[in-house]
Design a protein around this motif. Structure first.
Motif, mmCIF file in Angstrom:
data_model
loop_
_atom_site.group_PDB
_atom_site.id
_atom_site.type_symbol
_atom_site.label_atom_id
_atom_site.label_comp_id
_atom_site.label_asym_id
_atom_site.label_seq_id
_atom_site.Cartn_x
_atom_site.Cartn_y
_atom_site.Cartn_z
ATOM 1 N N PRO A 20 -7.319 8.409 -4.707
ATOM 2 C CA PRO A 20 -7.280 9.230 -5.920
ATOM 3 C C PRO A 20 -8.273 10.380 -5.818
ATOM 4 O O PRO A 20 -9.375 10.217 -5.306
ATOM 5 N N ASN A 36 0.815 -1.219 0.000
ATOM 6 C CA ASN A 36 0.000 0.000 0.000
ATOM 7 C C ASN A 36 0.850 1.272 0.000
ATOM 8 O O ASN A 36 0.312 2.360 0.062
ATOM 9 N N TRP A 62 2.554 2.883 -2.237
ATOM 10 C CA TRP A 62 2.508 3.817 -3.356
ATOM 11 C C TRP A 62 1.122 4.387 -3.576
ATOM 12 O O TRP A 62 0.904 5.163 -4.480
ATOM 13 N N LYS A 63 0.156 4.004 -2.752
ATOM 14 C CA LYS A 63 -1.174 4.606 -2.831
ATOM 15 C C LYS A 63 -1.605 5.063 -1.445
ATOM 16 O O LYS A 63 -2.569 4.562 -0.892
ATOM 17 N N THR A 87 -2.673 8.046 -0.501
ATOM 18 C CA THR A 87 -3.898 8.845 -0.497
ATOM 19 C C THR A 87 -4.837 8.344 -1.578
ATOM 20 O O THR A 87 -4.401 7.841 -2.608
#
Ligand code: ZN
Length: 60
Positions: free
Chosen positions: A26, A19, A21-22, A24
């Motif tokens: 979109p 998780n 690299w994500k 926040t």
């Protein structure tokens, strides 16, 4: 059928599934004025600023 040329290392595979690299959701970004998480292209709900201008007056 296209076949992967090389085996993906466990580190690369797990990094993709992780998780990190994500962080926040979109469509979310940090407010440039107060640093609060806000919806992009929307007036910040916590300080009332958008594009460096005060849109909604907030009483202190
Ligand atoms: Zn703000």
């Amino acid at each position: 059928m296209a076949v992967p040329k090389r085996k993906l290392s466990k580190a690369r595979r797990d990094k993709r599934r992780s998780n990190v690299w994500k962080l926040t959701l979109p469509g979310f970004s940090k407010c440039t004025q107060c640093g609060e998480l806000k919806l992009s292209h929307r007036v910040c709900p916590s300080c009332g600023y958008y594009k460096g201008k005060e849109i909604i007056k907030k009483e202190a």
